[in-house]
Scaffold this motif. Structure first.
Motif, mmCIF file in Angstrom:
data_model
loop_
_atom_site.group_PDB
_atom_site.id
_atom_site.type_symbol
_atom_site.label_atom_id
_atom_site.label_comp_id
_atom_site.label_asym_id
_atom_site.label_seq_id
_atom_site.Cartn_x
_atom_site.Cartn_y
_atom_site.Cartn_z
ATOM 1 N N UNK A 1 -22.336 105.003 136.875
ATOM 2 C CA UNK A 1 -23.790 104.874 136.860
ATOM 3 C C UNK A 1 -24.216 103.762 137.819
ATOM 4 N N UNK A 2 -25.344 103.980 138.487
ATOM 5 C CA UNK A 2 -25.796 103.069 139.536
ATOM 6 C C UNK A 2 -26.855 102.123 138.980
ATOM 7 N N UNK A 3 -26.769 100.857 139.368
ATOM 8 C CA UNK A 3 -27.763 99.871 138.946
ATOM 9 C C UNK A 3 -29.153 100.308 139.377
ATOM 10 N N UNK A 4 -30.141 100.110 138.492
ATOM 11 C CA UNK A 4 -31.544 100.447 138.740
ATOM 12 C C UNK A 4 -31.775 101.944 138.838
ATOM 13 N N UNK A 5 -30.759 102.748 138.493
ATOM 14 C CA UNK A 5 -30.919 104.204 138.492
ATOM 15 C C UNK A 5 -30.795 104.756 137.079
ATOM 16 N N UNK A 6 -31.243 103.976 136.117
ATOM 17 C CA UNK A 6 -31.213 104.476 134.749
ATOM 18 C C UNK A 6 -32.471 104.024 134.020
ATOM 19 N N UNK A 7 -32.942 104.871 133.119
ATOM 20 C CA UNK A 7 -34.107 104.558 132.304
ATOM 21 C C UNK A 7 -33.641 103.998 130.965
ATOM 22 N N UNK A 8 -34.513 103.223 130.328
ATOM 23 C CA UNK A 8 -34.145 102.551 129.080
ATOM 24 C C UNK A 8 -35.232 102.757 128.033
ATOM 25 N N UNK A 9 -34.830 103.186 126.842
ATOM 26 C CA UNK A 9 -35.731 103.308 125.700
ATOM 27 C C UNK A 9 -34.946 102.891 124.467
ATOM 28 N N UNK A 10 -35.017 101.626 124.051
ATOM 29 C CA UNK A 10 -34.175 101.150 122.955
ATOM 30 C C UNK A 10 -34.509 101.808 121.630
ATOM 31 N N UNK A 11 -33.550 101.795 120.733
ATOM 32 C CA UNK A 11 -33.789 102.219 119.357
ATOM 33 C C UNK A 11 -34.517 101.067 118.666
ATOM 34 N N UNK A 12 -35.799 101.226 118.410
ATOM 35 C CA UNK A 12 -36.581 100.150 117.812
ATOM 36 C C UNK A 12 -36.155 99.924 116.361
ATOM 37 N N UNK A 13 -36.145 98.676 115.899
ATOM 38 C CA UNK A 13 -35.722 98.400 114.525
ATOM 39 C C UNK A 13 -36.520 99.150 113.472
ATOM 40 N N UNK A 14 -37.808 99.411 113.738
ATOM 41 C CA UNK A 14 -38.655 100.081 112.755
ATOM 42 C C UNK A 14 -38.838 101.569 113.039
ATOM 43 N N UNK A 15 -37.943 102.149 113.846
ATOM 44 C CA UNK A 15 -38.027 103.570 114.154
ATOM 45 C C UNK A 15 -37.687 104.405 112.919
#
Length: 236
Positions: A206-220
């Motif tokens: 995987x290439x730096x800056x070539x990925x999207x991020x959506x964390x698992x929120x604690x209150x999900x």
């Protein structure tokens, strides 16, 4: 730890191989801080090139994502991986160095938790120092303050930005996770620490800056969906 075949049978989404998310235009960058809107980063436009993605999919259950994240840490190789670390509870900026101790943190994530209010997710690029990580909440507030200049007074968007900025400047517990770079053995050790809900690694190429991020929120809650935005915005 289940084998690849068993994992594929139990998790069809994981069996499809590397997950892709397409870029959505040019990134806004101020003082190495990048905004993430609805959990999708905005990398520079490169037509025909897709990006990897870290985080749960819409409609996925928390258990499914936790299993898939655990599966991403399997393998014998020792090469460094980009990985999303999601916390069990929102953390303050001051607590982040201790949460990821021993791994290189590349991004600190912030999203002010407000009941039934869709606040912006901000990713702060941090150099390799505990001091920079500890002040990343202030950096996130600065970025939002700059964005606030373009929001019309009295609108819901402006109100959400105002309360987010105020709470970040006050040192709120507003970080749902960080992005780190480390080899699989270190990531597996990190995943077993108290306060860490999930660690999901990208493939080694995987290439730096070539990925999207959506964390698992604690209150999900299950199933995973975008945060609702029908609640009142608090004054501060």
């Amino acid at each position: 730890m289940p084998g690849e075949a068993e994992s594929a049978a139990r998790h069809p989404a994981a069996a499809r191989g590397r997950r892709r998310a397409f870029g959505y235009g040019a990134a806004a960058a101020v003082c190495a801080v990048f905004i993430v809107v609805l959990g999708v980063t905005n990398p520079p436009r490169d037509e025909g090139v897709s990006t990897d993605r870290l985080g749960p999919d819409t409609g996925e259950t928390v258990t499914e994502y936790l299993d898939r994240a655990r599966d991403s840490l399997t393998g014998p190789d020792n090469s460094d991986r980009w990985a999303l670390v999601s916390f069990t509870d929102y953390e303050t900026a001051a607590a982040l160095p201790g949460r990821a101790d021993g791994t290189r943190v590349s991004q600190a994530l912030y999203q002010v938790p407000l009941p039934r209010v869709a606040t912006p997710l901000v990713s702060v690029q941090v150099p390799g120092s505990a001091a920079a990580l500890s002040r990343s909440g202030d950096d996130a507030a600065w970025w939002l303050a700059d964005r606030r200049r373009y929001s019309a007074e009295g609108t819901r968007g402006a109100q959400i930005l105002d309360v987010s900025i105020a709470r970040l400047r006050a040192g709120c517990a507003c970080s749902p996770g960080v992005v780190v770079r480390a080899p699989l053995p270190a990531l597996r050790e990190l995943a077993g620490r108290p306060g860490i809900r999930a660690v999901e690694a990208l493939p080694a190429d995987a290439v730096a800056a070539r990925y999207a991020v959506a964390p698992l929120l604690p209150d999900t809650a299950d199933p995973i969906q975008p945060r609702p935005d029908d609640g009142p915005v608090p004054a501060g």
